[in-house]
Design a protein around this motif. Structure first.
Motif, mmCIF file in Angstrom:
data_model
loop_
_atom_site.group_PDB
_atom_site.id
_atom_site.type_symbol
_atom_site.label_atom_id
_atom_site.label_comp_id
_atom_site.label_asym_id
_atom_site.label_seq_id
_atom_site.Cartn_x
_atom_site.Cartn_y
_atom_site.Cartn_z
ATOM 1 N N GLY A 1 0.826 -1.213 0.000
ATOM 2 C CA GLY A 1 0.000 0.000 0.000
ATOM 3 C C GLY A 1 0.855 1.256 0.000
ATOM 4 O O GLY A 1 1.771 1.401 -0.812
ATOM 5 N N GLU A 2 0.560 2.165 0.953
ATOM 6 C CA GLU A 2 1.337 3.408 1.070
ATOM 7 C C GLU A 2 2.793 3.142 1.428
ATOM 8 O O GLU A 2 3.671 3.950 1.147
ATOM 9 C CB GLU A 2 0.723 4.302 2.164
ATOM 10 C CG GLU A 2 -0.623 4.892 1.834
ATOM 11 C CD GLU A 2 -0.564 5.848 0.660
ATOM 12 O OE1 GLU A 2 0.325 6.722 0.643
ATOM 13 O OE2 GLU A 2 -1.390 5.701 -0.260
ATOM 14 N N SER A 3 3.044 2.000 2.103
ATOM 15 C CA SER A 3 4.407 1.727 2.571
ATOM 16 C C SER A 3 5.123 0.715 1.671
ATOM 17 O O SER A 3 5.911 -0.099 2.131
ATOM 18 C CB SER A 3 4.382 1.220 4.024
ATOM 19 O OG SER A 3 3.457 0.171 4.172
ATOM 20 N N SER A 4 4.833 0.780 0.362
ATOM 21 C CA SER A 4 5.492 -0.163 -0.560
ATOM 22 C C SER A 4 6.916 0.298 -0.890
ATOM 23 O O SER A 4 7.305 1.421 -0.577
ATOM 24 C CB SER A 4 4.673 -0.276 -1.850
ATOM 25 O OG SER A 4 4.580 1.003 -2.461
ATOM 26 N N SER A 5 7.672 -0.604 -1.532
ATOM 27 C CA SER A 5 9.017 -0.278 -2.022
ATOM 28 C C SER A 5 8.970 -0.262 -3.543
ATOM 29 O O SER A 5 8.374 -1.157 -4.144
ATOM 30 C CB SER A 5 10.018 -1.361 -1.602
ATOM 31 O OG SER A 5 10.422 -1.166 -0.294
ATOM 32 N N TYR B 1 17.134 -1.118 -7.274
ATOM 33 C CA TYR B 1 16.569 -0.119 -6.352
ATOM 34 C C TYR B 1 15.387 -0.723 -5.588
ATOM 35 O O TYR B 1 14.521 -1.366 -6.185
ATOM 36 C CB TYR B 1 16.066 1.102 -7.129
ATOM 37 C CG TYR B 1 17.151 2.055 -7.579
ATOM 38 C CD1 TYR B 1 17.517 3.142 -6.796
ATOM 39 C CD2 TYR B 1 17.800 1.873 -8.802
ATOM 40 C CE1 TYR B 1 18.506 4.030 -7.211
ATOM 41 C CE2 TYR B 1 18.795 2.742 -9.231
ATOM 42 C CZ TYR B 1 19.148 3.823 -8.429
ATOM 43 O OH TYR B 1 20.126 4.696 -8.832
ATOM 44 N N ASN B 2 15.372 -0.526 -4.270
ATOM 45 C CA ASN B 2 14.211 -0.857 -3.441
ATOM 46 C C ASN B 2 13.942 0.378 -2.587
ATOM 47 O O ASN B 2 14.398 0.467 -1.451
ATOM 48 C CB ASN B 2 14.505 -2.044 -2.528
ATOM 49 C CG ASN B 2 14.724 -3.327 -3.306
ATOM 50 O OD1 ASN B 2 13.806 -3.842 -3.916
ATOM 51 N ND2 ASN B 2 15.948 -3.819 -3.296
ATOM 52 N N VAL B 3 13.222 1.331 -3.159
ATOM 53 C CA VAL B 3 13.049 2.626 -2.498
ATOM 54 C C VAL B 3 11.751 2.603 -1.679
ATOM 55 O O VAL B 3 10.649 2.527 -2.232
ATOM 56 C CB VAL B 3 13.010 3.780 -3.525
ATOM 57 C CG1 VAL B 3 12.896 5.118 -2.805
ATOM 58 C CG2 VAL B 3 14.255 3.749 -4.393
ATOM 59 N N ASP B 4 11.902 2.632 -0.364
ATOM 60 C CA ASP B 4 10.738 2.602 0.527
ATOM 61 C C ASP B 4 10.004 3.930 0.470
ATOM 62 O O ASP B 4 10.606 4.985 0.605
ATOM 63 C CB ASP B 4 11.183 2.361 1.980
ATOM 64 C CG ASP B 4 11.680 0.948 2.172
ATOM 65 O OD1 ASP B 4 11.097 0.045 1.561
ATOM 66 O OD2 ASP B 4 12.647 0.757 2.923
ATOM 67 N N MET B 5 8.687 3.853 0.313
ATOM 68 C CA MET B 5 7.885 5.076 0.267
ATOM 69 C C MET B 5 7.687 5.670 1.668
ATOM 70 O O MET B 5 7.468 6.852 1.824
ATOM 71 C CB MET B 5 6.532 4.802 -0.386
ATOM 72 C CG MET B 5 6.626 4.554 -1.879
ATOM 73 S SD MET B 5 7.223 6.022 -2.790
ATOM 74 C CE MET B 5 8.967 5.715 -2.901
ATOM 75 N N GLY C 1 15.317 -3.356 2.337
ATOM 76 C CA GLY C 1 14.326 -2.357 2.717
ATOM 77 C C GLY C 1 13.063 -2.931 3.342
ATOM 78 O O GLY C 1 12.920 -4.139 3.538
ATOM 79 N N LEU C 2 12.133 -2.036 3.644
ATOM 80 C CA LEU C 2 10.925 -2.412 4.395
ATOM 81 C C LEU C 2 9.912 -3.169 3.555
ATOM 82 O O LEU C 2 8.983 -3.761 4.081
ATOM 83 C CB LEU C 2 10.240 -1.157 4.953
ATOM 84 C CG LEU C 2 11.037 -0.381 5.991
ATOM 85 C CD1 LEU C 2 10.294 0.881 6.352
ATOM 86 C CD2 LEU C 2 11.272 -1.225 7.232
ATOM 87 N N GLY C 3 10.082 -3.156 2.234
ATOM 88 C CA GLY C 3 9.159 -3.883 1.356
ATOM 89 C C GLY C 3 9.139 -5.364 1.696
ATOM 90 O O GLY C 3 8.183 -6.081 1.378
ATOM 91 N N ASN D 1 21.323 -2.992 0.384
ATOM 92 C CA ASN D 1 20.722 -3.535 -0.847
ATOM 93 C C ASN D 1 19.468 -2.767 -1.291
ATOM 94 O O ASN D 1 18.507 -3.370 -1.770
ATOM 95 C CB ASN D 1 20.350 -5.017 -0.698
ATOM 96 C CG ASN D 1 21.548 -5.873 -0.382
ATOM 97 O OD1 ASN D 1 22.678 -5.388 -0.332
ATOM 98 N ND2 ASN D 1 21.337 -7.150 -0.149
ATOM 99 N N VAL D 2 19.468 -1.456 -1.087
ATOM 100 C CA VAL D 2 18.303 -0.679 -1.537
ATOM 101 C C VAL D 2 18.625 0.162 -2.781
ATOM 102 O O VAL D 2 17.772 0.869 -3.288
ATOM 103 C CB VAL D 2 17.754 0.251 -0.416
ATOM 104 C CG1 VAL D 2 17.305 -0.569 0.782
ATOM 105 C CG2 VAL D 2 18.766 1.292 0.010
#
Length: 447
Positions: A41-45, A71-75, A230-232, A343-344
């Motif tokens: 949702g809002e907290s995707s990567s 890239y794994n960019v946390d929103m 990341g948090l994804g 690793n992001v």
């Protein structure tokens, strides 16, 4: 789908996934749905192409930024306190076995135009260049008091009942200067405003102890840890957990309409013509917009760089808190930086976030104090999103809504929301007395 469930959870954001996991572990029958075809949702990567598409409107990022899938960019980027409530929840649910953590290199605070390491112990207070010689000694005494304080040992209280005495009164006993109080309150105890000064000191002392204990846990430069990739990874780990306990996950379910009976109580969720029945609905604000109110907005900048943030001892991962008083603002500003070490991003690339509670409509101007700390930036994306809080009464409508994510770059407020919601849904407190060594994967990765 025409089955009956104890709880249906809508949205696979981090908060919803934690709640779903906790309820599954408790033995409840949970159906978890999301209108999107991805977790988070809002907290995707997002990978680079998705990031580009979201903020620039096309899917062709420049080649010099590297390979998109690296890239794994946390929103909603947030670090975890090593001994904090979220890590305890992860251990309580055994989600730690699906994740690898790595310690975060640095924890800094902005003070009088410069970045300083946050001192968390009496030894660090003496070394810190945040304070003059005499103030260091006063701060050291205060830190020793906090370190030695034990709730059930009256001798350690020095005659102060911290459940009654305010933080302001305790601090005045040690004669600390305003700037010192500022970094202790905002960068160590992680308060978001100054109301804590007139509240019982026990909360601030516990927060300071948590910071110091978390710092000692991995012998690193900060009390924080962060998952590799990341948090994804977190929502997916909770989805796996839920499946182990018999929960069902369904992505890409359009509409997800909550159904109410004549008395206004939720009894199920309809998607694609089928209705799944339930006793309770848990969801993020976007699924029941009529049951929430807007309470603020978060302004943020996402920056891609090819170097660490200057003056952070070349830290590959770092949090910098800019207390509101230092910026003459109403709310703190946060800088979060992570890199290829977690690793992001591709090798040699760093991703920095600057976020704050928005006070204007111009994020590029408002976020300038934080962005100025970053040094040269290759690419910047600006964003403002609304924050919502529920206004319904769950006892009347059986709907349990999560709050939107705040601007902070740590998880302490998020977990409080989740634990309060768990208590409302189940009527019980979650027991978080776990063996912290159970996060052994974390320990090895962070070592």
């Amino acid at each position: 789908m025409d089955e009956e469930y104890d709880v249906i959870v809508l949205g696979t954001g981090l908060k919803e996934c934690i709640i779903s996991g906790l309820l599954s572990v408790d033995g409840l029958k949970v159906l978890h749905m999301d209108r999107n075809d991805y977790y988070g949702g809002e907290s995707s990567s997002l990978n680079l192409i998705k990031l580009w598409k979201r903020f620039k409107g096309n899917d062709t990022p420049p080649e010099h930024l590297g390979i998109s899938k690296e890239y794994n960019v946390d929103m909603i980027p947030k670090f975890m306190m090593a001994n904090g409530a979220l890590v305890r929840v992860l251990i309580h649910t055994s989600v730690t076995k699906y994740l690898n953590f790595k310690a975060v290199d640095g924890s800094f605070v902005y003070n009088n135009g410069k970045i300083h390491k946050v001192p968390a112990t009496d030894v660090e207070a003496l070394k810190s260049n945040l304070m003059g010689l005499f103030e260091k000694r006063r701060a050291r005494k205060f830190f020793i008091y906090v370190q030695d304080y034990e709730e059930d040992d009256a001798k350690s209280h020095e005659g102060l009942d911290l459940t009654k005495v305010t933080t302001r009164e305790v601090i005045s006993k040690y004669g600390l200067e305003d700037d010192t109080v500022d970094f202790i309150g905002h960068a160590l105890a992680l308060h978001r405003d100054d109301s804590y000064l007139d509240e019982p000191a026990i909360d601030t002392v516990k927060r300071m102890k948590l910071y110091a204990e978390s710092l000692a846990r991995f012998q690193g430069g900060s009390p924080y840890i962060y998952p590799l990739y990341g948090l994804g990874e977190l929502p997916q780990a909770f989805a796996r957990l839920s499946a182990v306990y018999g929960g069902t996950y369904m992505l890409n379910k359009p509409e997800c309409k909550v159904e109410f009976d004549e008395s206004g109580k939720a009894y199920g969720v309809t998607s694609e013509g089928e209705t799944a029945k339930c006793k309770k609905v848990v969801c993020d604000p976007s699924y029941l917009p009529e049951k929430v109110k807007k309470v603020g907005r978060v302004a943020r900048a996402i920056c891609i760089m090819k170097h660490p943030i200057p003056d952070t001892k070349d830290s590959h991962s770092v949090q910098i808190i800019l207390p509101k008083k230092q910026l003459k603002r109403k709310s703190d500003m946060y800088v979060f930086c992570c890199s290829y070490a977690h690793n992001v991003a591709p090798k040699g690339k760093f991703i920095a976030f600057v976020s704050t509670e928005a006070e204007t409509d111009k994020p590029e101007i408002e976020l300038k104090p934080g962005i100025d700390l970053l040094g040269p930036v290759e690419e910047t994306f600006f964003d403002i999103y609304d924050r919502y809080e529920p206004i319904n009464n769950p006892e009347e409508d059986s709907c349990f809504l999560t709050n939107s994510y705040d601007a902070s770059t740590h998880f302490e407020t998020t977990v409080k929301d989740v634990l309060a919601l768990y208590n409302k849904i189940t009527g019980k407190e979650l027991d978080l007395s776990v063996d912290l060594n159970a996060a052994s994967a974390a320990e090895q990765e962070a070592a």
